[in-house]
Design a protein around this motif. Structure first.
Motif, PDB file in Angstrom:
ATOM      1  N   LEU A 250      16.478  19.996  -1.534  1.00 50.61           N
ATOM      2  CA  LEU A 250      16.746  21.022  -2.551  1.00 50.61           C
ATOM      3  C   LEU A 250      15.449  21.717  -2.958  1.00 50.61           C
ATOM      4  O   LEU A 250      15.425  22.931  -3.162  1.00 50.61           O
ATOM      5  N   TYR A 251      14.373  20.948  -3.054  1.00 55.04           N
ATOM      6  CA  TYR A 251      13.089  21.586  -3.332  1.00 55.04           C
ATOM      7  C   TYR A 251      12.673  22.489  -2.176  1.00 55.04           C
ATOM      8  O   TYR A 251      12.118  23.567  -2.375  1.00 55.04           O
TER       9      TYR A 251
ATOM     10  N   SER B 105      14.695  25.582  -2.573  1.00 57.88           N
ATOM     11  CA  SER B 105      14.145  26.340  -3.703  1.00 57.88           C
ATOM     12  C   SER B 105      12.917  27.106  -3.255  1.00 57.88           C
ATOM     13  O   SER B 105      12.728  28.276  -3.590  1.00 57.88           O
TER      14      SER B 105
ATOM     15  N   ILE C 160      12.408  31.073  -3.609  1.00 55.32           N
ATOM     16  CA  ILE C 160      11.385  31.601  -4.513  1.00 55.32           C
ATOM     17  C   ILE C 160      10.252  32.264  -3.736  1.00 55.32           C
ATOM     18  O   ILE C 160       9.769  33.330  -4.097  1.00 55.32           O
TER      19      ILE C 160
ATOM     20  N   GLY D 152       6.130  28.770  -8.418  1.00 61.56           N
ATOM     21  CA  GLY D 152       7.441  28.585  -7.822  1.00 61.56           C
ATOM     22  C   GLY D 152       7.363  28.128  -6.384  1.00 61.56           C
ATOM     23  O   GLY D 152       8.248  27.422  -5.901  1.00 61.56           O
ATOM     24  N   SER D 153       6.318  28.520  -5.675  1.00 61.15           N
ATOM     25  CA  SER D 153       6.219  28.088  -4.286  1.00 61.15           C
ATOM     26  C   SER D 153       5.273  26.903  -4.158  1.00 61.15           C
ATOM     27  O   SER D 153       5.682  25.815  -3.794  1.00 61.15           O
TER      28      SER D 153
ATOM     29  N   ILE E 194       6.210  23.918  -6.508  1.00 60.49           N
ATOM     30  CA  ILE E 194       7.531  23.353  -6.218  1.00 60.49           C
ATOM     31  C   ILE E 194       7.501  22.615  -4.886  1.00 60.49           C
ATOM     32  O   ILE E 194       8.090  21.545  -4.736  1.00 60.49           O
TER      33      ILE E 194
ATOM     34  N   ALA F  84      15.980  18.890  -9.675  1.00 60.12           N
ATOM     35  CA  ALA F  84      15.592  19.969  -8.770  1.00 60.12           C
ATOM     36  C   ALA F  84      16.318  21.264  -9.132  1.00 60.12           C
ATOM     37  O   ALA F  84      15.713  22.341  -9.187  1.00 60.12           O
ATOM     38  N   ILE F  85      17.613  21.135  -9.426  1.00 58.68           N
ATOM     39  CA  ILE F  85      18.371  22.339  -9.769  1.00 58.68           C
ATOM     40  C   ILE F  85      17.883  22.884 -11.111  1.00 58.68           C
ATOM     41  O   ILE F  85      17.719  24.097 -11.288  1.00 58.68           O
TER      42      ILE F  85
ATOM     43  N   PHE G 104      14.632  24.698 -10.655  1.00 58.72           N
ATOM     44  CA  PHE G 104      14.876  25.968  -9.965  1.00 58.72           C
ATOM     45  C   PHE G 104      15.425  27.021 -10.930  1.00 58.72           C
ATOM     46  O   PHE G 104      14.926  28.144 -11.006  1.00 58.72           O
TER      47      PHE G 104
ATOM     48  N   ASN H  47      13.352  30.480 -12.441  1.00 57.38           N
ATOM     49  CA  ASN H  47      13.786  31.877 -12.259  1.00 57.38           C
ATOM     50  C   ASN H  47      14.101  32.555 -13.580  1.00 57.38           C
ATOM     51  O   ASN H  47      13.806  33.735 -13.787  1.00 57.38           O
TER      52      ASN H  47
END
Ligand code: CU
Ligand code: CU
Lengths: 356, 565
Positions: free
Chosen positions: B355-356, B359, B363, B399-400, B403, B430-431, B434, B438
């Motif tokens: 999930l990461y 993400s 992102i 974010g990148s 994460i 993780a969700i 995310f 955002n």
């Protein structure tokens, strides 16, 4: 006379309180209204990039979600056979973005060239950035703080300088931005096509009041512009002697970022504080030790022209010198203004009633 | 209790954590794994501090006007936030913390090439970090993390000297780590591991190390010049002494632009691992990904001027820098497409690390694409130094890069700690991160393109009323988002801590990875491997099979790879 002075003073001080500008008319979800001749082209490039990016974003996310769902794991221990590389495909998705960015670079460059090529007939305004005021000097001598008056429909060239640190002129509605660099002259140009009031920001971090180092751009009809500029250049000479302290009120816009009229301590002392100690003797920090000076016309003059010479205790050394920036009569007006402050404003900074 | 099987040496009585005891055994350790863990703690501690200041900054902006602090306090808060996040968190997070732990094991080596130098880098980092934080907390530095002259050399900013020395020291820590990794990768690769058989994370770390070694000295020189100017009054950047403030920007960005790649390249390396392992599918286009790392490292040195389009540098330079900037976008695009192709026909486990990874793709795509209008001259003039830039670099750096680092932490957590965290809690975290991310940063794109400048304490005084109202909406949303994100991070910290004490014991290979670190036990023994492990294709998942007894995967015995497809 006094009425005109106070009238334009009110406009000047309006920026300390929230005001209405024409930045709302024509605003879209992404961009402020485009009022300059070049804005349309900049916006065109922006939206070209926007749609290309949106396409790729949707593509990537759609594939990602699709794959994540369709190929999600249902049972442990089964492995997928599949290609580990595919040179033609990989070359393709290298070449396509490459072609696209070449196009984008090209249109961006074209738009930029238009932004920096100043038409020969441009009207020139000198911009001096100083913590934390903008000063706009017209060729006829009219000088104003934090209000830039320009004619509609005529190219204007801003010749930009800084007296202290970096600042940056940013007028969103015109899509221009240019740093003000000490010891260098930079420039920007625009041609405003719609009369109105637009906002100018400082976008290079410059300290405490960076966020209120803003100015208003007044786009006026050409005749109106000529009239106002001529009046602005001559007004100080037309002020009668006994009204000079009123004229100081208008010049105060240049000091307002550091000196208050309501007693609040900003970067520098409130002018009420200075006014109240008129005639008394005060101790100042000078170079190595302290000196004692009487607060009078000469002291105020020195404070404005050679502020680094002696410093009011507990305040930083951040008062800029106004040497060469003020006409002799403007200096007189400021001195008179501080001395006779009680005749101009009350303790909360509002003009005294009956003044006009 | 289950019986011990080869694939599950279980909680080996002697692993690197239990190998020796006592504070000194950590403080004086030469074990890359322990050094990695210490870095990780330092980085996470700094992240907490930088995060608190981020929340203060966001809270100040939730309403127009002064909310919780004065303009001067605000300027200090955003400086502290930026400097800590860049120099103490993101730059060391992946290479020094995760890289240190994983790199030698991925190589099947016992340690890095120079273990003492490695410990030395760590102590330099500690020294630099302590100096920086003390200087900023006591002196109150308000220059922004960029230290632009002449503001930073004004008389009443003495504290800048201390922070500059701290940055100088941190730079050396970074250079030493870089040298160590380069030598390790050159000298300690085992028999059979050719360059093109290295895990992509190692390619990324290698490219990063090269940048660290080549670019960081320039940062050192720059802060040295800054100190020389301040202490001796020699005019270099100070216009009143005949210096040139724009020169500082050139020096500064000559380092700080490549530094962006010090942050993002290792993150991309992690994502290559995450996507492949958790899709259980051979990485697609190995060579393109590897070479794109190298290409980014090289081009990354040639684009610094894109930070200065409005600085007064010549239009010709602007045009050249804009052109070269676009060349960096191509290798980044290649990577994204290759990751997607890796997922195609995979068997994707949507677990926490994956999930990461997803993400990151989402992102990073936004972060990368929004770089295009910033690299384009006509549009950058409008967007430069507005919140659009703030949003863009948070999409890329937080974010990148960050994460991916957190995804990597989850991916190697079983390896590092020998414990499994709760998968459900992990997915929720993780969700949450995310969404919170955002929610926080997307509104800032609109703020910026509508004209809100960055580093503004307020958006009321001097603003027209309708602009104040407009900006308030986006600032308000952004601040709410930041609170939400903070909650998600605390949640994550919570279940990870919980797992340390209550987590199930981790098998050697919980995810089915095929690179060498999954061959040694979790946590690894002090020497990693008793003997050098055999090297195969680290993305060939046919060599892995499920082992019910171990509740994990194991490498098949006597496996012969099928002919390459
Ligand atoms: Cu500013
Ligand atoms: Cu850059």
């Amino acid at each position: 006379m006094t009425a005109t002075i106070l009238g334009s003073t009110a406009a000047m001080l309006a920026q300390l309180a929230p005001f209405r500008s024409d930045d709302a008319a024509g605003r879209t979800f992404w961009l402020p209204p485009g009022v300059s001749s070049e804005a349309a082209q900049v916006d065109w490039v922006f939206y070209l990039i926007y749609w290309i990016c949106l396409f790729f974003f949707v593509l990537v996310v759609a594939l990602m979600v699709l794959f994540a769902w369709k190929y999600r794991r249902t049972r442990a221990g089964t492995w997928a056979p599949g290609p580990t590389h595919n040179t033609p495909i990989e070359v393709t998705w290298t070449i396509i973005p490459l072609l696209l960015v070449i196009v984008i670079f090209y249109v961006g460059l074209k738009g930029y060239v238009n932004l920096i090529e100043v038409p020969a007939n441009a009207y020139e305004v000198n911009v001096v950035a100083r913590k934390w005021t903008w000063e706009f000097r017209h060729r006829n001598g009219a000088t104003e703080a934090n209000v830039l008056k320009v004619p509609r429909g005529q190219p204007v060239r801003l010749t930009i300088q800084s007296d202290d640190v970096l600042h940056s002129v940013f007028i969103p509605a015109f899509r221009i931005k240019q740093d003000a660099v000490p010891n260098r002259t930079t420039y920007a140009w625009f041609q405003a096509d719609r009369a109105g009031t637009y906002q100018l920001f400082c976008t290079e971090y410059c300290g405490t009041q960076h966020s209120s180092m803003t100015a208003m751009v007044l786009v006026l009809e050409p005749e109106e512009f000529e009239r106002q500029i001529a009046a602005d250049a001559a007004w100080i000479d037309q002020v009668p002697e006994e009204q000079l302290h009123m004229a100081g009120f208008r010049l105060f816009a240049r000091c307002a970022s550091c000196h208050s009229l309501d007693g609040r301590r900003l970067t520098g002392p409130s002018f009420w504080e200075t006014h109240d100690k008129w005639g008394t003797s005060q101790t100042l920090e000078a170079g190595t030790g302290t000196v004692s000076r009487v607060v009078d016309e000469n002291y105020i003059r020195d404070s404005i022209l050679i502020p680094q010479q002696d410093i009011v205790p507990t305040y930083p050394r951040s008062m800029p010198s106004f040497q060469g920036q003020l006409k002799a009569r403007e200096l007189d007006a400021l001195i008179a203004f501080i001395r006779r402050l009680d005749e101009v404003v009350d303790r909360s900074g509002k003009p005294v009633s009956g003044v006009n | 209790m289950t019986t011990l099987t080869p694939s599950r040496p279980a909680f080996a009585p002697s692993n690197y954590l239990t190998h020796s005891r006592g504070v000194l055994s950590w403080a004086m350790t030469l074990d890359h794994k322990r050094i990695g863990i210490m870095y990780l703690l330092g980085v996470l501690g700094s992240f907490l501090l930088g995060g608190i200041f981020a929340l203060l900054v966001r809270t100040e902006l939730i309403w127009p006007g002064q909310t919780i602090m004065t303009a001067d306090q605000y300027n200090r808060a955003f400086t502290l936030h930026g400097a800590i996040m860049v120099f103490l968190v993101i730059i060391p997070s992946v290479p020094a913390a995760l890289g240190n732990f994983v790199l030698p094991i991925m190589l099947g080596a016992k340690d890095v090439a120079f273990p003492r130098l490695n410990l030395g880098s760590f102590y330099l980092w500690v020294l630099g970090a302590v100096l920086a934080v003390l200087a900023m907390l006591s002196g109150g530095i308000d220059t922004g993390w960029t230290f632009y002259t002449p503001y930073s050399i004004e008389a009443d900013r003495q504290g800048v000297i201390w922070v500059a020395s701290a940055v100088f020291i941190l730079g050396f820590s970074s250079i030493f780590t870089g040298i160590n990794f380069i030598v390790t990768i050159h000298r300690l690769r085992p028999q059979g591991m050719t360059w093109f058989r290295m895990p992509l994370f190692l390619w990324a770390l290698y490219a990063t190390a090269v940048i660290q070694v080549l670019a960081t000295p320039v940062l050192g020189i720059t802060v040295l010049l800054l100190m020389v100017e301040k202490v001796m009054g020699i005019g270099i950047f100070d216009p009143s002494l005949g210096g040139d403030p724009v020169l500082f920007q050139h020096f500064f960005w000559f380092y700080s632009h490549p530094a962006v790649y010090i942050m993002i390249l290792p993150a991309m390396g992690i994502v290559s691992e995450l996507i492949s392992v958790h899709s259980h599918r051979h990485i697609f286009g190995y060579r393109f990904i590897a070479f794109s790392s190298v290409a980014i490292a090289i081009f990354g040195f040639l684009v610094w001027g894109h930070h200065m389009f409005a600085s007064g540098q010549s239009p010709l330079m602007n045009a050249l820098f804009s052109m070269i900037t676009f060349s960096v976008s191509i290798p980044s695009a290649i990577k994204v497409f290759n990751w997607l192709a890796t997922m195609y026909r995979g068997r994707i486990s949507l677990n926490t690390p994956m999930l990461y990874g997803l993400s990151f793709i989402f992102i990073f795509t936004i972060g990368g694409l929004t770089g295009i209008p910033l690299g384009t001259l006509a549009t950058d003039i409008h967007l430069h130094d507005t919140y659009f830039v703030v949003a863009h670099f948070h999409y890329v750096m937080m974010g990148s890069a960050l994460i991916a680092m957190i995804g990597g932490m989850h991916h190697w957590w079983p390896k590092m700690t020998g414990r499994m965290y709760s998968e459900t809690a992990g997915r929720i975290g993780a969700i949450g991160v995310f969404l919170g991310f955002n929610f926080t940063f997307f509104p800032q794109f609109m703020l910026g393109s509508l004209g809100m400048p960055r580093r503004y304490f307020d958006y009321q005084a001097g603003f027209s009323q309708d602009l104040t109202e407009l900006f308030h909406v986006y600032h308000f949303l952004s601040t709410l988002g930041s609170y939400f994100m903070a909650l998600a991070f605390f949640w994550t910290a919570g279940y990870l801590l919980h797992s340390l004490f209550r987590g199930e014991r981790a098998p050697a290979n919980p995810w089915g990875g095929a690179s060498l670190e999954w061959k040694c036990s979790s946590p690894p023994p002090h020497d990693n491997f008793a003997e050098q492990p055999a090297v195969g294709d680290c993305y060939d998942y046919d060599q892995i099979e499920w082992d019910e007894a171990a509740k994990g995967y194991r490498f098949r015995e006597n496996y012969t790879p099928a002919a390459a497809h």
